[in-house]
Design an enzyme around this catalytic site. Structure first.
Site, PDB file in Angstrom:
ATOM      1  CD  GLU A 119      -1.225   0.030   3.815  1.00 25.14           C
ATOM      2  OE1 GLU A 119      -2.415   0.503   3.732  1.00 25.14           O
ATOM      3  OE2 GLU A 119      -0.640  -0.511   4.709  1.00 25.14           O
ATOM      4  CE  LYS A 121       7.940   5.299   4.548  1.00 19.59           C
ATOM      5  NZ  LYS A 121       7.505   6.247   5.673  1.00 19.59           N
ATOM      6  CG  ASP A 123       6.309  12.539   3.168  1.00 26.08           C
ATOM      7  OD1 ASP A 123       6.633  12.261   4.523  1.00 26.08           O
ATOM      8  OD2 ASP A 123       6.847  13.047   2.511  1.00 26.08           O
ATOM      9  CE1 TYR A 231       0.493   2.999   9.617  1.00 28.09           C
ATOM     10  CE2 TYR A 231      -0.291   4.280   7.878  1.00 28.09           C
ATOM     11  CZ  TYR A 231       0.377   4.201   9.176  1.00 28.09           C
ATOM     12  OH  TYR A 231       1.152   5.201   9.456  1.00 28.09           O
ATOM     13  CE  LYS A 320      11.975   6.205   3.079  1.00 21.49           C
ATOM     14  NZ  LYS A 320      12.069   7.562   3.453  1.00 21.49           N
ATOM     15  CB  CYS A 414      27.243  42.291   4.211  1.00 21.10           C
ATOM     16  SG  CYS A 414      25.555  42.001   4.298  1.00 21.10           S
ATOM     17  CB  CYS A 417      25.205  46.369   5.950  1.00 18.81           C
ATOM     18  SG  CYS A 417      26.478  45.154   6.704  1.00 18.81           S
ATOM     19  CB  CYS A 432      27.281  40.027   7.148  1.00 23.18           C
ATOM     20  SG  CYS A 432      26.740  41.797   7.610  1.00 23.18           S
ATOM     21  CB  CYS A 437      23.838  43.795   9.037  1.00 28.44           C
ATOM     22  SG  CYS A 437      23.182  43.086   7.472  1.00 28.44           S
TER      23      CYS A 437
HETATM   24  S1  IVH Z   1       3.212   0.537   8.701  1.00 24.39           S
HETATM   25  C1  IVH Z   1       6.322  -0.739  12.269  1.00 24.39           C
HETATM   26  N1  IVH Z   1       1.976   1.484   6.541  1.00 24.39           N
HETATM   27  O1  IVH Z   1       6.131   5.352   7.728  1.00 24.39           O
HETATM   28  C2  IVH Z   1       5.489   0.528  11.760  1.00 24.39           C
HETATM   29  N2  IVH Z   1       3.438   2.970   7.910  1.00 24.39           N
HETATM   30  O2  IVH Z   1       9.131   5.006   8.084  1.00 24.39           O
HETATM   31  C3  IVH Z   1       4.290   0.242  10.835  1.00 24.39           C
HETATM   32  N3  IVH Z   1       3.606   5.016   7.148  1.00 24.39           N
HETATM   33  O3  IVH Z   1       5.941   5.235  11.337  1.00 24.39           O
HETATM   34  C4  IVH Z   1       4.078   1.276   9.925  1.00 24.39           C
HETATM   35  N4  IVH Z   1       2.403   5.105   5.597  1.00 24.39           N
HETATM   36  O4  IVH Z   1       4.300   6.808  10.156  1.00 24.39           O
HETATM   37  C5  IVH Z   1       2.825   1.892   7.757  1.00 24.39           C
HETATM   38  N5  IVH Z   1       1.139   2.524   4.847  1.00 24.39           N
HETATM   39  C6  IVH Z   1       1.784   2.576   5.867  1.00 24.39           C
HETATM   40  C7  IVH Z   1       2.513   3.954   6.147  1.00 24.39           C
HETATM   41  C8  IVH Z   1       3.259   3.776   7.277  1.00 24.39           C
HETATM   42  C9  IVH Z   1       2.968   5.703   6.152  1.00 24.39           C
HETATM   43  C10 IVH Z   1       4.662   6.027   8.190  1.00 24.39           C
HETATM   44  C11 IVH Z   1       4.443   5.412   9.679  1.00 24.39           C
HETATM   45  C12 IVH Z   1       5.821   4.767  10.240  1.00 24.39           C
HETATM   46  C13 IVH Z   1       6.574   5.294   9.154  1.00 24.39           C
HETATM   47  C14 IVH Z   1       8.003   4.422   8.839  1.00 24.39           C
END
Ligand code: IVH
Length: 671
Positions: A119, A121, A123, A231, A320, A414, A417, A432, A437
């Site tokens: 799934e 990740k 951010d 999740y 990643k 600088c 100034c 500077c 300044c």
């Molecule tokens: S599972 C053991 N699923 O990524 C931690 N984490 O780099 C299990 N994150 O701390 C996390 N999307 O905050 C999981 N689909 C996803 C995620 C996810 C974002 C974040 C989460 C975690 C961090 C780890």
């Protein structure tokens, strides 16, 4: 309850139910079922009924999602089960190596394909929700993984997160883990608003989400369109988990929690890699930022078998994506002067879209970097945004040179100034050296006034520039000498706004000591070290008088910091300026709690309403005396401090034989 009371109660419940349904359709399914106007009618009707019959209003009402009273600070919240982190794979090879490792750990031959759940990740900022008997009772940030910050009030303002799970048979208790995010469009809008208000912009959607969630005033959080994706699971009581994560996410969805739309059960590493590539091609078009996909062994039982290494499960990995890159042209290079006088070269580039954010500037760090990469004005360059809005130049496309590109050297004076720029030996940065300044002054004021420092609300960057340019502020202390006419003379100010700014300056005159120290902008002294210093010295005067040896006694203060502090407090001019400043500003010194530590090592749980003390007063009294508070009763609890209408916690305490005390007994104990 009288007949008409009963009717009102039913009406309130029906309205709540109806609004929740519309909220879910709008915020979770993304498929609105009513127009905004129709929704408003229902919402106002409910607000009105609740105002007329407060005794019938439910704490779970959607009207409670607009935010409430501001907090003074966040409470700590211990997670039932720690929140771990993930190992990364940055290439296909690294992912394949992960797959092989998993096979070994669960002792399955390599030829057999494992079932993975893949799934997005997200951010954002990780969050732990606690539902007890189906009701959202707590929400905490990850913190250090063991203990986070209690942000329950803020989470309740996020309408895609149900206050009550949609089920007749909820678990007794469940921790649900997910990520809070701010969609890119809303992030851009928020930054535009910040600019209009003259306030600081956020570097990226993740910081904006974190900044929005970590607001002491939940009304501010309510105004930010945060959402979340869920999740994971932590502690579970009174509920049998399904066998796999994919089924668990279906369960979350059925309970009304938002889960990612892009997820897939994959058979073997090859299918995972296909999914990873498919998502990569979609990445630009997603409404929110992602930095990879997360791949998990689907069966909970196999996750158990695989176990953990350090703080990460061996059965999961963050696969990643590389940072996003674009090609653009360096039109010019400018030099920015920072608070400490640091001269930073910044490339002004032809505007280019990097993953949804229009980039116009890129940092070049310092002269050594410019030389090393041989960056010239007129060069085509690859820029990369690794999460932040301000990207960096990673590479020059030398094939594209036509011969008229110009080398750039940071000037030895600088640019603002004209004072000489000094680059001490062994340092990468030139600074500077000007005492007066204007650029440094502006940055110092901005730093001093910011929210995390003394917090002069509404004193944004634009106004600071105006104040300095008009010659009204030459020192930090001049801020406090501003008159109504001074402020009114600035462009854009009228009667009301001028008063507002002066009031904000007035209210900032009693900052906590650490915020004041931080606000002085001493090199190397961030918020954390400012806190350590405040805690240790307790008074500003003592800090100013401390020598390097005294400073090194503070746990967490190193050589460089200590030198920087003594160096700052050396000059007569600086000391004079501080003295002037202290005529207007009175930092609040942390209380040597002075209380005897009668509760050292004791854990309290508070429940119900106490006759005279508020919950936070009682908590403070406990903490001042060395005790801790926790939100749930266990065998380790020493005292349950119970007031009127104490509920399940009281029952649990009685069942476990934990000592229950009243406010009166609590007062006795303190004596
Ligand atoms: S599972 C053991 N699923 O990524 C931690 N984490 O780099 C299990 N994150 O701390 C996390 N999307 O905050 C999981 N689909 C996803 C995620 C996810 C974002 C974040 C989460 C975690 C961090 C780890």
């Amino acid at each position: 309850m009288s007949g008409s009371q009963k009717n009102f109660k039913d009406e309130i419940e029906n309205l709540m139910h109806e609004i929740e349904k519309h909220d879910e359709a709008y915020y979770v399914q993304d498929a609105p079922t009513v127009t905004d106007a129709e929704y408003d009618v229902l919402f106002r009707k409910l607000q009105k009924l609740e105002a007329e019959h407060p005794e019938l209003a439910s704490p779970l009402s959607p009207t409670k999602r607009v935010g409430g009273k501001a907090l003074e600070q966040f409470k700590k919240s211990k997670h039932g089960v720690p929140m771990l982190s993930l190992a990364n794979a940055l290439t296909e090879e690294e992912f394949t190596a992960f797959d092989e490792r998993v096979h070994r750990f669960i002792e399955i031959e390599e030829s057999r394909k494992l079932e993975y759940f893949a799934e997005l990740k997200f951010d954002g900022l990780s969050i732990n929700l606690v539902y007890e008997h189906g009701i959202l009772t707590r929400a905490a940030t990850r913190g250090d993984g063991e203990v986070g910050e209690d942000v329950t009030e803020n989470i309740k303002t996020i309408r895609s997160i149900p206050m009550k799970l949609h089920t007749e048979h909820p678990p007794e208790k469940i921790e649900i883990r997910g990520e809070i995010v701010l969609p890119v469009r809303d992030f851009l809008r928020l930054n535009q608003n910040q600019i209009n208000k003259g306030e600081k912009t956020f570097a990226n959607p993740r910081n904006a989400a974190a900044g929005s969630l970590r607001q002491l005033d939940s009304k501010i959080t309510a105004s930010r369109p945060l959402t979340g994706f869920f999740y994971g699971v932590g502690e579970v009581v009174g509920f049998e988990l399904p066998k796999t994560i994919s089924e668990f996410e279906n369960q979350l969805k059925a309970w009304g929690l938002p889960v990612g739309q892009w997820r897939k059960v994959c058979h073997g590493a090859k299918e995972v890699i296909e999914f990873y590539k498919e998502i990569e091609s979609l990445r630009e078009t997603l409404p929110f930022e992602i930095d990879g996909v997360v791949v998990k062994l689907n069966a909970f039982s196999l996750q158990q078998t695989a176990g953990f290494i350090a703080r990460s499960p061996r059965s999961m990995i963050a696969f990643k994506y590389p940072p996003q890159k674009s090609v653009t042209l360096i039109e010019d290079i400018q030099v920015q002067v920072g608070r400490t006088g640091a001269l930073t070269p910044v490339a002004i580039v032809s505007p280019v879209n990097v993953s949804g954010v229009i980039v116009k500037r890129a940092t070049l760090h310092n002269q050594d970097e410019i030389n090393r990469k041989d960056i010239r004005i007129g060069d085509h360059v690859v820029i990369q945004r690794a999460g932040d809005v301000i990207p960096e130049v990673v590479e020059v496309l030398k094939d594209k040179r036509r011969g008229d590109e110009r080398r750039f050297f940071i000037p030895d004076t600088c640019p603002v100034c004209g004072s000489p720029a000094v680059r001490p030996e062994g340092e990468a940065v030139a600074r500077c050296s000007g005492k007066n300044c204007i650029a440094k002054l502006k940055e110092r004021i901005k730093h001093f006034a910011q929210k995390d420092a003394i917090n002069i609300e509404g004193l944004g960057d634009k106004i600071v520039d105006q104040l300095v340019d008009a010659g009204l502020v030459k020192h930090l202390s001049d801020l406090f000498k501003l008159s109504y006419d001074d402020v009114l003379s600035l462009e854009g100010f009228a009667e009301k706004s001028a008063h507002k700014l002066l009031n904000a300056i007035e209210s900032a005159r009693t900052p906590e000591l650490y915020r004041f120290i931080y606000g002085l902008g001493i090199r190397h002294i961030g918020e954390t070290s400012a806190k350590l210093l405040a805690q240790h010295f307790k008074s500003f005067k003592k800090l100013v008088n401390a020598n390097t040896d005294d400073l090194l006694l503070v746990d967490g203060i190193g050589d460089e910091m200590a030198k920087s502090i003594t160096h700052s407090f050396e000059g007569k001019e600086y000391i004079d300026e501080l003295e002037n400043l202290l005529e207007f500003v009175t930092p609040i010194e942390p209380k040597a709690s002075g209380e005897s530590q009668v509760f050292a090592g004791k854990t309290f749980v508070l429940t119900g309403t106490l006759p005279t003390l508020t919950r936070s007063e009682a908590e403070k009294m406990i903490e001042d005396r060395g005790g801790k508070t926790s939100s749930s009763v266990s065998k380790k609890t020493d005292f349950v401090l119970a007031g009127a209408e104490a509920g399940s916690k009281l029952e649990k305490a009685q069942a476990l034989g934990v000592r229950v005390i009243s406010e009166e007994e609590f007062n006795q104990l303190m004596k």
